[in-house]
Enzyme design. Structure first.
Site, PDB file in Angstrom:
ATOM      1  N   ASP A  19     -10.721 -16.472  37.594  1.00  0.00           N
ATOM      2  CA  ASP A  19     -11.461 -16.851  36.385  1.00  0.00           C
ATOM      3  C   ASP A  19     -11.608 -15.703  35.392  1.00  0.00           C
ATOM      4  OD1 ASP A  19     -11.790 -19.350  37.548  1.00  0.00           O
ATOM      5  OD2 ASP A  19     -13.686 -18.770  38.482  1.00  0.00           O
ATOM      6  N   LYS A  73      -7.185 -15.943  32.469  1.00  0.00           N
ATOM      7  CA  LYS A  73      -5.712 -15.950  32.475  1.00  0.00           C
ATOM      8  C   LYS A  73      -5.146 -17.023  31.543  1.00  0.00           C
ATOM      9  CE  LYS A  73      -6.008 -16.572  36.927  1.00  0.00           C
ATOM     10  NZ  LYS A  73      -7.429 -16.355  37.182  1.00  0.00           N
ATOM     11  N   GLY A 109      -8.415 -23.335  37.654  1.00  0.00           N
ATOM     12  CA  GLY A 109      -8.898 -23.995  36.439  1.00  0.00           C
ATOM     13  C   GLY A 109      -8.726 -23.001  35.316  1.00  0.00           C
ATOM     14  N   HIS A 110      -7.739 -23.237  34.463  1.00  0.00           N
ATOM     15  CA  HIS A 110      -7.425 -22.291  33.395  1.00  0.00           C
ATOM     16  C   HIS A 110      -7.835 -22.897  32.056  1.00  0.00           C
ATOM     17  CE1 HIS A 110      -4.229 -20.091  36.057  1.00  0.00           C
ATOM     18  NE2 HIS A 110      -5.425 -20.122  36.576  1.00  0.00           N
ATOM     19  N   GLN A 169      -5.828 -17.742  40.547  1.00  0.00           N
ATOM     20  CA  GLN A 169      -6.807 -16.984  41.339  1.00  0.00           C
ATOM     21  C   GLN A 169      -6.759 -15.509  40.908  1.00  0.00           C
ATOM     22  OE1 GLN A 169      -4.645 -19.384  43.459  1.00  0.00           O
ATOM     23  NE2 GLN A 169      -6.155 -20.678  42.486  1.00  0.00           N
TER      24      GLN A 169
HETATM   25  P1  GDP Z   1      -8.849 -18.401  34.325  1.00  0.00           P
HETATM   26  O1  GDP Z   1      -8.996 -19.214  35.571  1.00  0.00           O
HETATM   27  O2  GDP Z   1      -8.517 -16.973  34.627  1.00  0.00           O
HETATM   28  O3  GDP Z   1      -7.902 -19.001  33.334  1.00  0.00           O
HETATM   29  O4  GDP Z   1     -10.296 -18.374  33.643  1.00  0.00           O
HETATM   30  P2  GDP Z   1     -11.292 -19.621  33.467  1.00  0.00           P
HETATM   31  O5  GDP Z   1     -10.780 -20.501  32.409  1.00  0.00           O
HETATM   32  O6  GDP Z   1     -11.595 -20.241  34.782  1.00  0.00           O
HETATM   33  O7  GDP Z   1     -12.608 -18.865  33.068  1.00  0.00           O
HETATM   34  C1  GDP Z   1     -12.685 -18.055  31.936  1.00  0.00           C
HETATM   35  C2  GDP Z   1     -13.804 -18.617  31.031  1.00  0.00           C
HETATM   36  O8  GDP Z   1     -14.157 -17.657  30.075  1.00  0.00           O
HETATM   37  C3  GDP Z   1     -13.365 -19.849  30.252  1.00  0.00           C
HETATM   38  O9  GDP Z   1     -14.465 -20.664  30.030  1.00  0.00           O
HETATM   39  C4  GDP Z   1     -12.870 -19.235  28.934  1.00  0.00           C
HETATM   40  O10 GDP Z   1     -12.954 -20.153  27.844  1.00  0.00           O
HETATM   41  C5  GDP Z   1     -13.847 -18.121  28.754  1.00  0.00           C
HETATM   42  N1  GDP Z   1     -13.343 -16.924  28.066  1.00  0.00           N
HETATM   43  C6  GDP Z   1     -12.093 -16.371  28.125  1.00  0.00           C
HETATM   44  N2  GDP Z   1     -12.080 -15.205  27.436  1.00  0.00           N
HETATM   45  C7  GDP Z   1     -13.324 -15.018  26.947  1.00  0.00           C
HETATM   46  C8  GDP Z   1     -13.947 -13.981  26.191  1.00  0.00           C
HETATM   47  O11 GDP Z   1     -13.347 -12.963  25.834  1.00  0.00           O
HETATM   48  N3  GDP Z   1     -15.274 -14.137  25.883  1.00  0.00           N
HETATM   49  C9  GDP Z   1     -15.985 -15.235  26.276  1.00  0.00           C
HETATM   50  N4  GDP Z   1     -17.261 -15.299  25.941  1.00  0.00           N
HETATM   51  N5  GDP Z   1     -15.423 -16.224  26.985  1.00  0.00           N
HETATM   52  C10 GDP Z   1     -14.127 -16.110  27.333  1.00  0.00           C
HETATM   53  P1  IMO Z   2      -8.385 -19.570  38.857  1.00  0.00           P
HETATM   54  O1  IMO Z   2      -6.879 -19.688  38.827  1.00  0.00           O
HETATM   55  C1  IMO Z   2     -11.939 -18.551  41.171  1.00  0.00           C
HETATM   56  C2  IMO Z   2     -11.852 -19.457  45.456  1.00  0.00           C
HETATM   57  C3  IMO Z   2     -12.760 -20.541  45.983  1.00  0.00           C
HETATM   58  C4  IMO Z   2     -13.011 -20.039  47.377  1.00  0.00           C
HETATM   59  C5  IMO Z   2     -11.657 -19.432  47.777  1.00  0.00           C
HETATM   60  C6  IMO Z   2     -10.771 -20.368  48.582  1.00  0.00           C
HETATM   61  O2  IMO Z   2      -9.091 -20.530  38.000  1.00  0.00           O
HETATM   62  O3  IMO Z   2      -8.789 -18.148  38.649  1.00  0.00           O
HETATM   63  P2  IMO Z   2      -9.334 -22.527  48.016  1.00  0.00           P
HETATM   64  O4  IMO Z   2      -9.726 -23.835  47.395  1.00  0.00           O
HETATM   65  O5  IMO Z   2      -8.267 -21.802  47.285  1.00  0.00           O
HETATM   66  O6  IMO Z   2      -9.023 -22.661  49.469  1.00  0.00           O
HETATM   67  O7  IMO Z   2     -10.661 -21.628  47.929  1.00  0.00           O
HETATM   68  O8  IMO Z   2     -11.016 -19.107  46.556  1.00  0.00           O
HETATM   69  N1  IMO Z   2     -10.959 -19.877  44.350  1.00  0.00           N
HETATM   70  C7  IMO Z   2     -11.114 -19.505  43.083  1.00  0.00           C
HETATM   71  N2  IMO Z   2     -12.094 -18.785  42.489  1.00  0.00           N
HETATM   72  N3  IMO Z   2     -10.895 -18.976  40.437  1.00  0.00           N
HETATM   73  C8  IMO Z   2      -9.890 -19.681  41.023  1.00  0.00           C
HETATM   74  O9  IMO Z   2      -8.751 -19.990  40.371  1.00  0.00           O
HETATM   75  C9  IMO Z   2      -9.990 -20.012  42.391  1.00  0.00           C
HETATM   76  N4  IMO Z   2      -9.221 -20.699  43.261  1.00  0.00           N
HETATM   77  C10 IMO Z   2      -9.816 -20.594  44.459  1.00  0.00           C
HETATM   78  O10 IMO Z   2     -13.935 -20.627  45.229  1.00  0.00           O
HETATM   79  O11 IMO Z   2     -13.941 -18.987  47.359  1.00  0.00           O
HETATM   80 MG    MG Z   3     -10.424 -20.466  36.485  1.00  0.00          MG
END
Ligand code: GDP
Ligand code: IMO
Ligand code: MG
Length: 423
Positions: A13, A16, A40-41, A223
């Site tokens: 998270d 990416k 979840g991207h 991840q």
């Molecule tokens: P990913 O899994 O690495 O793609 O990241 P996620 O989407 O799960 O989580 C990143 C969260 O931070 C999302 O809600 C993005 O919209 C938000 N986000 C990304 N970059 C920034 C930033 O620079 N500032 C803030 N405030 N939010 C951001």
């Molecule tokens: P993105 O791509 C954050 C965590 C789960 C759990 C562990 C194992 O959005 O960064 P799993 O379902 O893979 O067997 O869970 O890994 N986890 C993540 N945490 N971002 C993710 O993906 C994750 N995918 C799995 O919360 O601790």
């Molecule tokens: Mg994510």
């Protein structure tokens, strides 16, 4: 004729999806190489927010191909749901999507096994996303799995039945775990039928041909490094190699085709699910970061645990991946927090160490912090690093000096436009 890899350096998270979307215009192909719907991207642009789980984050750019690589695990039901949503906004999205024949399939019984295993673990549960990731990769390495290419075979039903029989035996070992497979199968088979209509390819030669033709590829990690099956905080990890090496095995590309490795990290740390987190905050500062950063999982909605930036962990991740450029996300969230802490070493068994110990266990490890001044200015409106307050410039310089890799991109908000290049 090169592959660049973009991946998370923390516990996922990091942002990416946002950065892949920002960089996509520089590439011909965007490819996912591991993970599956546990990811979840999030992408934001033109006032809209999109969350992708299995589909690469280049999908909103019309002249780029998106490939789901062999290392990915696909839940056909989630995949179809994701595509249905996308098609409503991007009617020709299927033209820019290809799926590897060697990607493994998540069966309904994989999800049941994930749930049964987690519930049997009780307090020791991994905190998995319950998407069936662990059991699917177990079947892959156990040489029992079903792959996308299998759905094109005449005996697919037979292969499915064989595996499900095995799964039912395993499920019977979880006393009291109840399930109704008949309710899940019709939707799954309908989604398999849909998957058959998509562009299923031999993805390795596709990548090789494109590389030979001089085309550029960005590999999108899911991840983060600390969730890697080998190098993460085992057993509280996911079941794939989230690190740079995973791009080779998850796409069939050779290590010497990789050029830039973009390592993404938040200006602080978060973690969702169970497992050690040395710099975790349990106070109002942690709550403020969680609220300001909207730190709730994009896949499960669970609150993310928040803590200070952990430099020993970051350095470890940089070394494992061979990171060439760093990208720092979400520093805007720290505005107004007051003084900031950065972990530069740990006290472990009474000794000061600056590396991750084998047993990363919260009660054995005490972070050693350096305190630095924070900033009150709202970074979200800034468009150039010249506008950054001095304290934020110092924060960046401190990290660069400690880890020895340049931070070439700073993200100051969730929107595509809130991205500042420092090259
Ligand atoms: P990913 O899994 O690495 O793609 O990241 P996620 O989407 O799960 O989580 C990143 C969260 O931070 C999302 O809600 C993005 O919209 C938000 N986000 C990304 N970059 C920034 C930033 O620079 N500032 C803030 N405030 N939010 C951001
Ligand atoms: P993105 O791509 C954050 C965590 C789960 C759990 C562990 C194992 O959005 O960064 P799993 O379902 O893979 O067997 O869970 O890994 N986890 C993540 N945490 N971002 C993710 O993906 C994750 N995918 C799995 O919360 O601790
Ligand atoms: Mg994510």
């Amino acid at each position: 004729m090169a592959v660049d890899v973009l991946l998370g350096l923390q516990w996922g998270d990091e942002g990416k999806g946002k950065i892949v979307d920002v960089l996509t215009k520089e590439y011909d192909i965007i490819a996912r190489f591991q993970g599956g719907p546990n990811a979840g991207h999030t992408l934001e642009f033109e006032g809209k927010k999109h969350v992708l789980h299995t589909i690469p984050s280049g999908v909103f750019h019309h002249d780029v191909m998106n490939v789901v690589g062999n290392g990915v695990v696909i839940d056909p039901v989630i995949f179809k749901g994701e595509l249905d949503k996308l098609i409503a906004q991007e009617p020709d999205v299927l033209k820019r999507l290809k799926i590897s024949r060697k990607a493994h399939l998540i069966l309904p019984t994989h999800r049941l096994l994930d749930a049964a295993s987690e519930s049997a673990k009780g307090k020791k549960k991994i905190g998995s996303t319950l998407k069936g990731i662990g059991p699917t990769y177990m079947d892959k390495t156990g040489r029992n799995g079903l792959r996308v290419g299998d759905i094109q075979l005449d005996n697919f039903q037979e292969l499915y039945d064989q595996l499900v029989t095995k799964h039912k035996q395993l499920l019977s070992g979880y006393a009291g775990f109840e399930y109704n497979l008949d309710e899940l199968e019709p939707t799954w088979f309908a989604a398999i039928e849909y998957l058959r209509s998509l562009d299923i390819i031999d993805s390795e030669p596709y990548f090789h041909t494109n590389l030979a033709a001089g085309n550029t590829i960005l590999a999108e990690g899911a991840q983060g490094t600390l969730l890697d099956i080998d190098f993460g905080s085992y057993p509280f990890v996911t079941s794939s190699n989230t690190t740079c090496a995973g791009a080779c095995t998850g796409m069939g590309i050779a290590p010497n085709t990789i050029k830039n490795v973009y390592g993404i990290f938040k200006a602080y740390c978060t973690r969702v699910g169970s497992g050690p987190f040395p710099t975790e905050l349990f106070d109002i500062t942690g709550e403020t970061i969680q609220a300001n950063g909207r730190e709730f999982g994009a896949t499960t909605g669970r609150p993310r645990r928040c803590g200070w930036l952990d430099l020993p962990a970051l350095k470890y991740a940089i070394n494992i991946n061979g990171v060439t450029e760093l990208m720092m996300m979400k520093a805007d969230v720290l505005s107004g927090i007051g003084n900031l802490k950065i972990c530069t070493a740990y006290k472990y068994n009474g000794e000061v160490i600056d590396h991750l110990p084998y047993k990363l266990q919260d009660d054995l490890i005490e972070p050693i912090f350096t305190e630095v001044p924070g900033w009150d200015e709202d970074l979200m409106q800034m468009t150039s690093e010249d506008e950054f307050p001095q304290t934020f410039k110092s924060y960046i310089a401190f990290i660069e000096k400690e880890v020895g890799v340049p931070i070439t991109l700073v993200s100051v908000g969730p929107d595509r436009a809130q991205t500042i290049l420092r090259k």
